[in-house]
Design a protein around this motif. Structure first.
Motif, PDB file in Angstrom:
ATOM      1  N   MET A 144      32.623  44.988  -8.954  1.00 18.73           N
ATOM      2  CA  MET A 144      31.394  44.969  -9.744  1.00 18.73           C
ATOM      3  C   MET A 144      30.495  46.159  -9.406  1.00 18.73           C
ATOM      4  N   GLN A 145      30.462  46.528  -8.132  1.00 16.42           N
ATOM      5  CA  GLN A 145      29.623  47.667  -7.747  1.00 16.42           C
ATOM      6  C   GLN A 145      30.125  48.970  -8.377  1.00 16.42           C
ATOM      7  N   ILE A 146      31.442  49.153  -8.394  1.00 18.22           N
ATOM      8  CA  ILE A 146      31.994  50.385  -8.966  1.00 18.22           C
ATOM      9  C   ILE A 146      31.851  50.387 -10.481  1.00 18.22           C
ATOM     10  N   ASN A 148      29.540  48.931 -12.202  1.00 22.63           N
ATOM     11  CA  ASN A 148      28.121  49.158 -12.462  1.00 22.63           C
ATOM     12  C   ASN A 148      27.768  50.635 -12.328  1.00 22.63           C
ATOM     13  N   THR A 149      28.461  51.331 -11.426  1.00 27.93           N
ATOM     14  CA  THR A 149      28.230  52.760 -11.230  1.00 27.93           C
ATOM     15  C   THR A 149      28.793  53.580 -12.383  1.00 27.93           C
ATOM     16  N   ILE A 150      29.913  53.133 -12.950  1.00 25.27           N
ATOM     17  CA  ILE A 150      30.599  53.878 -14.008  1.00 25.27           C
ATOM     18  C   ILE A 150      29.954  53.683 -15.373  1.00 25.27           C
ATOM     19  N   ILE A 151      29.584  52.429 -15.684  1.00 28.35           N
ATOM     20  CA  ILE A 151      29.143  52.075 -17.042  1.00 28.35           C
ATOM     21  C   ILE A 151      27.678  52.457 -17.243  1.00 28.35           C
ATOM     22  N   ARG A 152      27.445  53.312 -18.239  1.00 29.26           N
ATOM     23  CA  ARG A 152      26.076  53.757 -18.547  1.00 29.26           C
ATOM     24  C   ARG A 152      25.490  53.029 -19.752  1.00 29.26           C
ATOM     25  N   GLY A 153      26.345  52.399 -20.553  1.00 29.72           N
ATOM     26  CA  GLY A 153      25.885  51.719 -21.756  1.00 29.72           C
ATOM     27  C   GLY A 153      27.074  51.283 -22.580  1.00 29.72           C
ATOM     28  N   GLU A 154      26.801  50.688 -23.761  1.00 34.23           N
ATOM     29  CA  GLU A 154      27.875  50.112 -24.568  1.00 34.23           C
ATOM     30  C   GLU A 154      28.829  51.168 -25.119  1.00 34.23           C
ATOM     31  N   GLY A 155      28.430  52.427 -25.085  1.00 31.69           N
ATOM     32  CA  GLY A 155      29.315  53.491 -25.529  1.00 31.69           C
ATOM     33  C   GLY A 155      30.369  53.869 -24.507  1.00 31.69           C
TER      34      GLY A 155
END
Length: 481
Positions: A144-146, A148-155
């Motif tokens: 989950m931590q990784i 959360n770091t990767i995902i910037r938004g729904e795109g």
């Protein structure tokens, strides 16, 4: 009056989107039936000790002494605990700054991170940097931590194998990203076809999604397959070509039930491929004390190792980890013990080997009993569980059963699994909770029930299934094909 902040209608929409089938409708109904006095066999989650697997003796002795260090001062401690357990407890207590009740560094105790790095180096034959290893409260927290770091938004999209462990779909929804599925091929023993990856990425890009990462689960959950070295090379090469970070979920690496495809880590294969890929491809690998012959799910111990991740990014991940102050310290000691177990010549070595080998040998036999049992049932086909802790049989539901499910307002495999639960007490997870191809239905069950109980459980399943098929089959020609 306007809605309050924690009224349902005003909640974060991403929270509402989260679904986690392993603890979903079937589990809740099973819990209700258990309260009513029905015997329930919870095969819905890979929770070995809950289904009777005994804890390994040595790590429990060490952690008991760490939890109650005053025992080490008792002159009779040597009558209750072996000398190597006493020495190990003193070693781990010396790594802390105040015992198990004190916070550690947010990345975990440096001494235990060193032991993890040494384990990885022994396993793979290549160096590992303890500064790039973070200890976590189970592998799930690290995943989950990784993400959360990767995902910037729904795109932003993440390639996830389907069927998939619903941690990934849940976490991607929670962080507001987009899951990009790639389908494993059941008829090829849940193999991965790189051409399917290319199709999935092309479709996602057509929708305006930027695919940033790819997940592999090796050995597979729920599908139980083990990736070959050739398959891993293909995956790594593809991620390098497409500039994707690879997330290697390797929590079942001890759970191998065949000899043709032993576990090989993604990092080992990456290093063997040489430059430039070995120096440039970004990889994060995850492991845990919850699986294998340890099965210490409730202890919540895990780690992730980062490969080719820029120092500034590592600093940001450290910063976010610091918000939670510290991973739990007893679990860090369990992790240290997992990666640095008793050695030949130690007092506890023979008992440790006997216990650990006994667990894996029994799981191998149970995998075969369950696979053969499913394949003896009407309209059920199941690949052999090569690794991990699960069987994922396909249930070929007759059209009349699918119609009955629709009338009941249920997804067809949920309908089947609820009927199975009510009739037998066996609590499973419907395949729809993991993702599956349209019109194809499965269920997932662990192979963890006690070996002596397995034949009776499979007999109970067969009796239910064959009666269900008899009730719903159209005898004018429905077949297994």
């Amino acid at each position: 009056m306007s809605p309050k902040a924690l009224d349902y209608e005003s909640l974060n929409e991403n929270v509402k989107k989260v679904q986690y089938a392993v603890r979903g409708e079937l589990y809740l109904r099973a819990s209700e039936l258990q309260k009513e006095g029905k015997k329930i066999i919870f095969t819905n989650v890979g929770n070995p000790h809950a289904l009777g697997q005994r804890p390994l003796t040595f790590p429990r002795q060490v952690v008991a002494l760490c939890q109650a260090p005053f025992l080490l001062d008792d002159p009779n401690v040597g009558l209750l605990f072996p000398a190597d357990a006493i020495a190990k407890a003193k070693h781990y207590l010396s790594l802390t700054t105040g015992g198990l009740g004190a916070y550690s560094d947010s990345r975990g105790l440096p001494g235990i991170r060193n032991e993890v790095a040494e384990f990885i180096e022994r396993r793979d034959g290549y160096p590992s940097d303890p500064e790039l290893i973070f200890l976590t409260d189970g592998a799930s927290k690290g995943v989950m931590q990784i993400l959360n770091t990767i995902i910037r938004g729904e795109g932003d999209g993440v390639l996830v194998p389907v069927p998939q462990y619903p941690l990934y779909s849940a976490a991607i929804s929670l962080f507001g990203g987009s899951l990009v599925p790639y389908f494993l091929e059941e008829t090829a023993n849940w193999g991965l076809d790189v051409n399917d990856l290319r199709r999935s990425v092309a479709e996602a890009r057509f929708k305006g999604i930027t695919v940033r990462a790819m997940v592999i689960i090796n050995p597979g959950n729920p599908t139980g397959q083990c990736l070959s070295e050739a398959n891993l090379r293909e995956i790594l090469k593809y991620c390098y070509q497409e500039n994707l970070v690879l997330l290697g979920d390797e929590v079942y690496q001890q759970n191998i039930y065949q000899d043709e495809r032993p576990f090989i880590s993604a990092k080992k294969v990456l290093r063997e491929m040489g430059p430039p890929i070995s120096r440039e491809l970004q990889l994060v690998s995850f492991h845990t004390v919850s699986k294998g012959y340890w099965g210490e799910c409730g202890q919540r111990g895990g780690y992730f190792e980062m490969t080719n991740i820029p120092p500034k990014t590592v600093d940001e991940i450290y910063k976010v980890a610091s918000v939670s102050l510290s991973p739990n310290v007893p679990a860090q000691i369990f992790m240290g013990l997992m990666v640095n177990p008793p050695k030949p010549g130690d007092i506890s070595y023979e008992q440790f080997v006997r216990e650990s080998k006994g667990i894996i040998a029994s799981l191998r036999r149970r995998a075969r009993i369950m696979t053969d049992g499913f394949n003896s049932c009407r309209n059920v086909v199941c690949n052999f569980t090569e690794g991990a802790m699960y069987s994922f049989p396909q249930i070929r539901l007759p059209p009349r059963a699918i119609e009955a499910a629709k009338r009941a307002g249920k997804v067809p495999d949920v309908f089947y699994c609820l009927k199975l639960l009510e009739a037998t007490g066996i609590s499973t997870v419907p395949g729809s909770g993991f993702g599956q191809k349209e019109g194809v239905f499965h269920l997932r069950t662990t192979i963890l029930p006690a070996e002596e109980e397995m034949p009776a459980i499979m007999d109970s399943f067969k009796k239910f299934n064959d009666e269900f098929m008899e009730q719903y089959e159209d005898h004018r020609g429905y077949s297994r094909i």
